[in-house]
Structure formats: structure tokens, C-alpha cells
Design a protein around this motif. Structure first.
Motif, PDB file in Angstrom:
ATOM      1  N   PRO A 146      44.834  64.616  51.426  1.00 47.35           N
ATOM      2  CA  PRO A 146      44.091  65.644  50.681  1.00 47.35           C
ATOM      3  C   PRO A 146      43.020  66.324  51.528  1.00 47.35           C
ATOM      4  CG  PRO A 146      44.325  63.642  49.380  1.00 47.35           C
ATOM      5  CD  PRO A 146      44.779  63.302  50.761  1.00 47.35           C
ATOM      6  N   CYS A 147      42.663  67.498  51.079  1.00 48.02           N
ATOM      7  CA  CYS A 147      41.632  68.288  51.764  1.00 48.02           C
ATOM      8  C   CYS A 147      40.304  67.534  51.728  1.00 48.02           C
ATOM      9  CB  CYS A 147      41.490  69.641  51.069  1.00 48.02           C
ATOM     10  SG  CYS A 147      40.315  70.760  51.842  1.00 48.02           S
ATOM     11  N   ALA A 148      39.718  67.332  52.903  1.00 50.16           N
ATOM     12  CA  ALA A 148      38.442  66.628  52.993  1.00 50.16           C
ATOM     13  C   ALA A 148      37.303  67.541  52.558  1.00 50.16           C
ATOM     14  CB  ALA A 148      38.209  66.138  54.422  1.00 50.16           C
ATOM     15  N   GLU A 149      36.191  66.946  52.182  1.00 53.02           N
ATOM     16  CA  GLU A 149      35.022  67.713  51.752  1.00 53.02           C
ATOM     17  C   GLU A 149      34.551  68.650  52.861  1.00 53.02           C
ATOM     18  OE1 GLU A 149      30.418  66.973  50.206  1.00 53.02           O
ATOM     19  OE2 GLU A 149      31.757  65.271  50.562  1.00 53.02           O
ATOM     20  N   GLY A 150      34.372  69.919  52.511  1.00 52.02           N
ATOM     21  CA  GLY A 150      33.912  70.910  53.478  1.00 52.02           C
ATOM     22  C   GLY A 150      35.014  71.573  54.272  1.00 52.02           C
ATOM     23  N   GLU A 151      36.222  70.989  54.234  1.00 54.44           N
ATOM     24  CA  GLU A 151      37.349  71.571  54.962  1.00 54.44           C
ATOM     25  C   GLU A 151      38.107  72.548  54.059  1.00 54.44           C
ATOM     26  OE1 GLU A 151      37.929  71.330  58.169  1.00 54.44           O
ATOM     27  OE2 GLU A 151      36.121  70.099  58.311  1.00 54.44           O
ATOM     28  N   ASN A 152      39.160  73.164  54.611  1.00 54.31           N
ATOM     29  CA  ASN A 152      39.845  74.196  53.839  1.00 54.31           C
ATOM     30  C   ASN A 152      41.327  73.927  53.614  1.00 54.31           C
ATOM     31  OD1 ASN A 152      40.280  74.649  56.668  1.00 54.31           O
ATOM     32  ND2 ASN A 152      41.015  76.698  56.195  1.00 54.31           N
ATOM     33  N   ARG A 344      30.376  61.014  56.948  1.00 55.54           N
ATOM     34  CA  ARG A 344      31.255  60.428  57.960  1.00 55.54           C
ATOM     35  C   ARG A 344      31.318  58.909  57.829  1.00 55.54           C
ATOM     36  NH1 ARG A 344      28.698  64.182  62.716  1.00 55.54           N
ATOM     37  NH2 ARG A 344      30.020  66.018  62.394  1.00 55.54           N
ATOM     38  N   ILE A 345      30.161  58.293  57.545  1.00 54.72           N
ATOM     39  CA  ILE A 345      30.125  56.834  57.380  1.00 54.72           C
ATOM     40  C   ILE A 345      30.969  56.427  56.174  1.00 54.72           C
ATOM     41  CG2 ILE A 345      28.643  54.874  56.788  1.00 54.72           C
ATOM     42  CD1 ILE A 345      26.421  56.253  58.442  1.00 54.72           C
ATOM     43  N   ARG A 346      30.808  57.166  55.057  1.00 53.52           N
ATOM     44  CA  ARG A 346      31.567  56.849  53.844  1.00 53.52           C
ATOM     45  C   ARG A 346      33.069  56.953  54.093  1.00 53.52           C
ATOM     46  NH1 ARG A 346      30.124  60.852  50.801  1.00 53.52           N
ATOM     47  NH2 ARG A 346      32.079  61.999  51.030  1.00 53.52           N
ATOM     48  N   GLU A 347      33.493  58.026  54.773  1.00 53.97           N
ATOM     49  CA  GLU A 347      34.919  58.229  55.039  1.00 53.97           C
ATOM     50  C   GLU A 347      35.452  57.169  55.995  1.00 53.97           C
ATOM     51  OE1 GLU A 347      38.732  59.641  54.957  1.00 53.97           O
ATOM     52  OE2 GLU A 347      37.055  60.092  53.613  1.00 53.97           O
ATOM     53  N   SER A 352      40.354  57.321  51.869  1.00 52.95           N
ATOM     54  CA  SER A 352      41.171  57.498  50.673  1.00 52.95           C
ATOM     55  C   SER A 352      42.466  56.692  50.804  1.00 52.95           C
ATOM     56  CB  SER A 352      41.504  58.978  50.476  1.00 52.95           C
ATOM     57  OG  SER A 352      42.332  59.425  51.542  1.00 52.95           O
ATOM     58  N   VAL A 353      43.132  56.475  49.674  1.00 54.32           N
ATOM     59  CA  VAL A 353      44.414  55.759  49.681  1.00 54.32           C
ATOM     60  C   VAL A 353      45.411  56.500  50.571  1.00 54.32           C
ATOM     61  CG1 VAL A 353      46.398  55.116  48.259  1.00 54.32           C
ATOM     62  CG2 VAL A 353      44.075  54.699  47.420  1.00 54.32           C
ATOM     63  N   GLU A 354      45.407  57.849  50.476  1.00 56.55           N
ATOM     64  CA  GLU A 354      46.329  58.636  51.296  1.00 56.55           C
ATOM     65  C   GLU A 354      46.074  58.408  52.779  1.00 56.55           C
ATOM     66  OE1 GLU A 354      48.889  60.352  50.641  1.00 56.55           O
ATOM     67  OE2 GLU A 354      48.801  60.382  48.449  1.00 56.55           O
ATOM     68  N   ASP A 362      52.241  50.509  52.272  1.00 62.52           N
ATOM     69  CA  ASP A 362      52.419  49.745  51.043  1.00 62.52           C
ATOM     70  C   ASP A 362      51.323  49.996  50.016  1.00 62.52           C
ATOM     71  OD1 ASP A 362      53.858  47.800  49.558  1.00 62.52           O
ATOM     72  OD2 ASP A 362      52.356  46.295  50.067  1.00 62.52           O
ATOM     73  N   VAL A 363      50.154  50.456  50.460  1.00 59.33           N
ATOM     74  CA  VAL A 363      49.011  50.613  49.562  1.00 59.33           C
ATOM     75  C   VAL A 363      49.247  51.705  48.514  1.00 59.33           C
ATOM     76  CG1 VAL A 363      47.717  52.330  50.894  1.00 59.33           C
ATOM     77  CG2 VAL A 363      46.478  50.637  49.532  1.00 59.33           C
ATOM     78  N   LYS A 364      50.152  52.649  48.783  1.00 54.81           N
ATOM     79  CA  LYS A 364      50.406  53.720  47.819  1.00 54.81           C
ATOM     80  C   LYS A 364      51.104  53.176  46.577  1.00 54.81           C
ATOM     81  CE  LYS A 364      51.430  57.833  49.344  1.00 54.81           C
ATOM     82  NZ  LYS A 364      52.090  58.967  50.043  1.00 54.81           N
ATOM     83  N   ARG A 365      51.942  52.164  46.762  1.00 58.64           N
ATOM     84  CA  ARG A 365      52.650  51.575  45.616  1.00 58.64           C
ATOM     85  C   ARG A 365      51.878  50.421  44.987  1.00 58.64           C
ATOM     86  NH1 ARG A 365      56.611  48.905  46.860  1.00 58.64           N
ATOM     87  NH2 ARG A 365      56.471  48.869  49.125  1.00 58.64           N
ATOM     88  N   LYS A 366      51.079  49.745  45.818  1.00 55.49           N
ATOM     89  CA  LYS A 366      50.337  48.576  45.331  1.00 55.49           C
ATOM     90  C   LYS A 366      48.852  48.784  45.626  1.00 55.49           C
ATOM     91  CE  LYS A 366      54.352  45.641  46.275  1.00 55.49           C
ATOM     92  NZ  LYS A 366      54.868  44.487  47.052  1.00 55.49           N
ATOM     93  N   LYS A 367      48.244  49.603  44.783  1.00 54.57           N
ATOM     94  CA  LYS A 367      46.848  49.976  45.028  1.00 54.57           C
ATOM     95  C   LYS A 367      45.888  48.793  44.920  1.00 54.57           C
ATOM     96  CE  LYS A 367      47.147  54.895  43.872  1.00 54.57           C
ATOM     97  NZ  LYS A 367      48.616  54.952  43.857  1.00 54.57           N
ATOM     98  N   TRP A 368      46.320  47.704  44.274  1.00 51.25           N
ATOM     99  CA  TRP A 368      45.462  46.529  44.184  1.00 51.25           C
ATOM    100  C   TRP A 368      45.219  45.898  45.554  1.00 51.25           C
ATOM    101  CZ3 TRP A 368      47.550  41.923  45.843  1.00 51.25           C
ATOM    102  CH2 TRP A 368      48.948  41.853  45.930  1.00 51.25           C
ATOM    103  N   LYS A 369      46.067  46.269  46.539  1.00 49.10           N
ATOM    104  CA  LYS A 369      45.900  45.730  47.890  1.00 49.10           C
ATOM    105  C   LYS A 369      44.851  46.499  48.698  1.00 49.10           C
ATOM    106  CE  LYS A 369      50.485  43.703  48.636  1.00 49.10           C
ATOM    107  NZ  LYS A 369      51.644  43.636  49.559  1.00 49.10           N
ATOM    108  N   TYR A 370      44.336  47.592  48.116  1.00 45.10           N
ATOM    109  CA  TYR A 370      43.405  48.450  48.854  1.00 45.10           C
ATOM    110  C   TYR A 370      42.252  47.677  49.491  1.00 45.10           C
ATOM    111  CZ  TYR A 370      40.015  52.189  49.765  1.00 45.10           C
ATOM    112  OH  TYR A 370      39.102  53.022  50.357  1.00 45.10           O
ATOM    113  N   PRO A 371      41.513  46.829  48.753  1.00 42.19           N
ATOM    114  CA  PRO A 371      40.372  46.134  49.388  1.00 42.19           C
ATOM    115  C   PRO A 371      40.783  45.207  50.525  1.00 42.19           C
ATOM    116  CG  PRO A 371      40.771  45.294  47.174  1.00 42.19           C
ATOM    117  CD  PRO A 371      41.609  46.520  47.313  1.00 42.19           C
ATOM    118  N   PHE A 372      41.990  44.577  50.408  1.00 40.20           N
ATOM    119  CA  PHE A 372      42.446  43.669  51.461  1.00 40.20           C
ATOM    120  C   PHE A 372      42.795  44.439  52.742  1.00 40.20           C
ATOM    121  CE2 PHE A 372      43.454  41.711  47.366  1.00 40.20           C
ATOM    122  CZ  PHE A 372      42.761  40.515  47.493  1.00 40.20           C
ATOM    123  N   TYR A 373      43.480  45.592  52.559  1.00 40.15           N
ATOM    124  CA  TYR A 373      43.818  46.417  53.714  1.00 40.15           C
ATOM    125  C   TYR A 373      42.557  47.022  54.333  1.00 40.15           C
ATOM    126  CZ  TYR A 373      48.799  46.206  52.580  1.00 40.15           C
ATOM    127  OH  TYR A 373      50.077  45.789  52.363  1.00 40.15           O
TER     128      TYR A 373
END
Length: 419
Positions: A146-152, A344-347, A352-354, A362-373
Motif C-alpha cells: 500500500p501507499c505509504a504516508e506522504g507518498e503518492n 520511520r521508526i514506526r514503519e 504493515s502485513v503487506e 504466510d502472514v497474509k493467510r495467518k495474521k495471528w503469526k504477525y507478532p512472532f514474525y
């Protein structure tokens, strides 16, 4: 300017027009010329020129290799273009209005459109259609960043369609504010037929302004190449009776880019062989010294300045500093810096998941794995880069002065009244 760069201008122009090229009037190193062609991303068009011009003196081994590349790559590009145009037609049927931008639009003016090399396809959509477009493209099998903040624009890609830059706006916030004085672009489009596909493109005056300002943006940000200059020239040439040049020149004058454009127009006359009548009068004179400086900057920089990437990035940072110093108070600059730093620190810490899915699909199908990844990435990927010393600062320290090459480029921007 080297003999190779001078002859490359000519060969590229012959390939674009489908004309036979004369042999070089001065000695050229063909290996060096082809290396320059690759750096300028005009190899296939040069190959088509050599195919039609047997008496240029190009060595047979180079000619044979270029022919093979021309046949294989051009066909793949043609197939990909058809797929992208079909994708745009599907989007229109679903109410997602999309407009073809930049090179993908201008390519139709090439003698062999499939020879115009491009790293991506640029498509403009309405901002309100952003999420619907993402959802549609994902269903079509594209990975969407996805389009990042401030980008076009967002980046959407897969092997079938290549990279599609999905534009929500003409410019990023920073470019719009400091390079184009906060000006946007009044979007007007029209429907045309390209190779049996019905697609939308910008109407001529809008497209001419957009292509010109896109070139200016790259000149300031990193440098230009022969292809982006030819894009502007070809569009002006093929639409000169449809463009409102009073509107066009008014925009260029208001932004104070007349000196730069006067020099670029003169370069096109001298080295692309363009008719001077193609270009509007800008009430500014080209200068030989500035023309040579622009060509040297282009030759040395390669594709959009990539040969000098670090230096060009530093110059962009210095450019922004000068702009901000002239426009903002110390307090507002400090707040802007803090905001960018935290963004920049936050990003970096919480992508993002994307973005995370580029390395952890695998994180796109199993979003619960996000914190582990996220933890795995922080330890094994970011940590590894820190240990290897590859995690570089993306800006220039406030107290660092430009080096010799950076000063030279800053002087060029000042000579063009860009700063």
C-alpha cells in the motif's frame, strides 16, 4: 560529452523514429556505447536502429547479441502490455477508473513501442478507490504494497504483470510542496484505443505538463536519462496541435523552470535532431555551458542517477534543506524532522502485513503469526544487518558539508534556478 554519448543520442532518436542511421562521424568505442545504452535504458531501441542500419560499423558480435535480446525481450514486453491493458479494462468494468500515465502512454509514439524499456507501468486511480483497487488486484494475484504516508503510489506486482505503480496522486507530499510549490495537477483524461484495448490516458495539455514536471522532478531528485527526455519530446511533437501551450508555458514560468526547459529543448534539437518548432517559446536562452553540464550529469548518472545514487540522494537532502530554510521557521522544521523520525521508526519496527509478507508470505493467510514474525525479523534480519554494518542512516548529518561532486550538482541546480 563523449563521442559515445553523442552518437547514442543519434542512434536512439533513429530507433524511435524507425529511420536508418548514418555511421558515426567520430570514432566510437562500441563496448562503451552499448554500456551507456544499458545505463540509459535504451538498449532495445538502439538495437532496432542498428537492425535497420547495416553500415554503422557496429561489430558483428555486438550486433548479433543485440538482435537476440531485441527479439526475445520485445515479445515478452508486448505480451505483458496486453495483460496490463486487459487488467485496466477489468478495473473499469468494476467501477475503478484508471488512467495510463507516462511511458506506457508515450510508447505508442515509438516506431516499435515494445522496444521502450520500462521497469513498471504507471496507472492513476481516484483516491477514494484505493482500498477497492487493492482488493481487486490481490484477487488477480498481485502482491500489493500500500501507499505509504506522504507518498503518492502503491507498488503492485507479480510475474505476469510485472510492477504496476498504482498512483493516487501526481506527486509525493515532499515533491509537491518543495519542488512544485504545493501545486497539484488538474487531472483531465480521455479514452483511446491502443492495440485493440480501450484505455484512458491524460488529455494532451495535462499529459504534456505532467511529463515535463515528471522530468523536472527526476532532474532535481537524482538525474534524468535519454528515455525520459525523449518521452517529453515525443509527446510535445505528436500533440503540438492539441496542447494549450499558453497553459503549458504558464505553469513552467510560475515554477521558474524556464531555464532548465530551454536547455533541454536545445539538447533535443542538437542531438535528437528535433525540429525547433516542436517546442514553445519560454523567453529563456539555452547556454552551451549549461547544456554540457546537463549532458555530463546525465551520462555520469546513468539511469535516473543510479550510477551516483548516494551522491544524488545527498544532493536531494541538501536541496530540501535549502527549500525548508527559505520557507519554514526553525520550530516548524524541528517538528517536521521529529515527525519524519517517528514515522520511520514506526514503519521499521511495525511494518504493515503487506510489507512483512515480502519475507514472510504466510502472514497474509495467518495474521495471528504477525507478532512472532515481527520478533523473528527484528532479531534475525534487522539484527544481522546491524552486525554487518549495512544499516545505514538514510539522511545526511546537519553539519556535513557537500563534497566536490555534490557541490557541482548543487551548482547545476542553482544555475538552472531550480534552487
Amino acid at each position: 560529452m563523449t563521442n559515445e554519448m553523442k552518437y547514442l543520442f543519434y542512434l536512439f532518436a533513429c530507433g524511435v523514429a524507425g529511420e536508418m542511421a548514418d555511421p558515426p562521424s567520430e570514432s566510437v568505442d562500441w563496448e562503451k556505447l552499448i554500456k551507456l545504452a544499458r545505463e540509459q535504458t535504451v538498449t532495445l531501441t538502439v538495437a532496432s536502429a542498428l537492425k535497420n542500419s547495416p553500415d554503422t560499423g557496429c561489430p558483428s558480435n555486438i550486433r548479433t547479441a543485440l538482435y537476440s535480446e531485441l527479439i526475445g525481450t520485445a515479445l515478452k514486453r508486448k505480451i505483458r502490455q496486453d495483460k496490463v491493458f486487459s487488467l485496466m479494462e477489468k478495473m473499469e468494468k468494476r467501477g475503478i477508473h484508471c488512467v495510463l500515465l507516462k511511458g506506457a502512454d508515450v510508447a505508442r509514439y515509438y516506431n516499435m513501442p515494445e522496444c521502450r524499456i520500462s521497469a513498471d507501468t504507471d496507472i492513476l486511480i481516484r483516491e477514494e478507490d484505493e482500498q477497492r483497487a487493492y482488493e481487486f488486484l490481490r484477487k488477480e494475484g498481485l502482491n500489493v504494497e500500500p501507499c505509504a504516508e506522504g507518498e503518492n503510489h502503491a507498488n503492485c506486482r507479480n510475474a505476469e504483470y510485472g510492477l504496476i505503480e498504482l498512483h493516487l496522486r501526481a506527486w509525493s507530499d515532499e515533491v509537491k510542496k518543495y519542488t512544485f510549490k504545493g501545486n497539484g495537477l488538474n487531472i483531465k483524461d480521455r479514452q483511446i484505443e491502443i492495440d485493440g484495448h480501450s484505455v484512458y490516458v491524460l488529455e494532451p495539455t495535462t499529459a504534456a505538463i505532467f511529463l515535463t514536471l515528471h522530468l523536472v522532478k527526476h532532474f532535481v531528485y537524482s538525474g534524468i536519462n535519454l528515455r525520459i527526455l525523449m518521452d517529453m519530446v515525443l509527446y510535445l511533437k505528436n500533440n503540438k496541435d492539441k496542447i494549450d501551450f499558453d497553459c503549458y508555458t504558464s505553469v513552467i514560468r510560475d515554477l521558474h523552470y524556464t531555464n532548465l526547459l530551454a536547455n533541454l529543448f536545445e539538447i533535443s534539437v542538437r542531438y535528437f535532431g528535433c525540429d525547433r518548432s516542436v517546442f514553445p517559446s519560454l523567453d529563456a536562452d539555452a547556454k552551451d555551458s549549461e547544456i554540457e553540464a546537463i549532458i555530463d550529469d546525465t551520462e555520469q548518472g546513468g539511469w535516473m542517477g543510479m550510477n551516483k545514487e548516494s551522491e544524488r540522494w545527498n544532493v536531494w537532502v541538501y536541496y530540501l534543506r535549502e527549500k525548508k530554510l527559505s520557507e519554514n521557521s526553525s520550530i516548524s522544521r524541528a517538528f517536521a524532522y521529529i515527525k519524519r523520525m517517528f514515522s520511520r521508526i514506526r514503519e521499521a519496527l511495525f511494518p504493515s502485513v503487506e510489507r512483512l509478507s515480502k519475507n514472510y508470505p504466510d502472514v497474509k493467510r495467518k495474521k495471528w503469526k504477525y507478532p512472532f514474525y515481527l520478533i523473528h525479523r527484528l532479531i534475525f534480519r534487522v539484527g544481522k544487518r546491524v552486525v554487518a554494518g549495512k544499516l545505514e542512516e538514510s539522511t545526511v548529518p546537519e553539519d556535513r558539508l557537500p563534497n566536490k561532486n555534490e557541490r557541482k550538482r548543487l551548482d547545476l541546480l542553482r544555475d538552472m534556478n531550480v534552487i
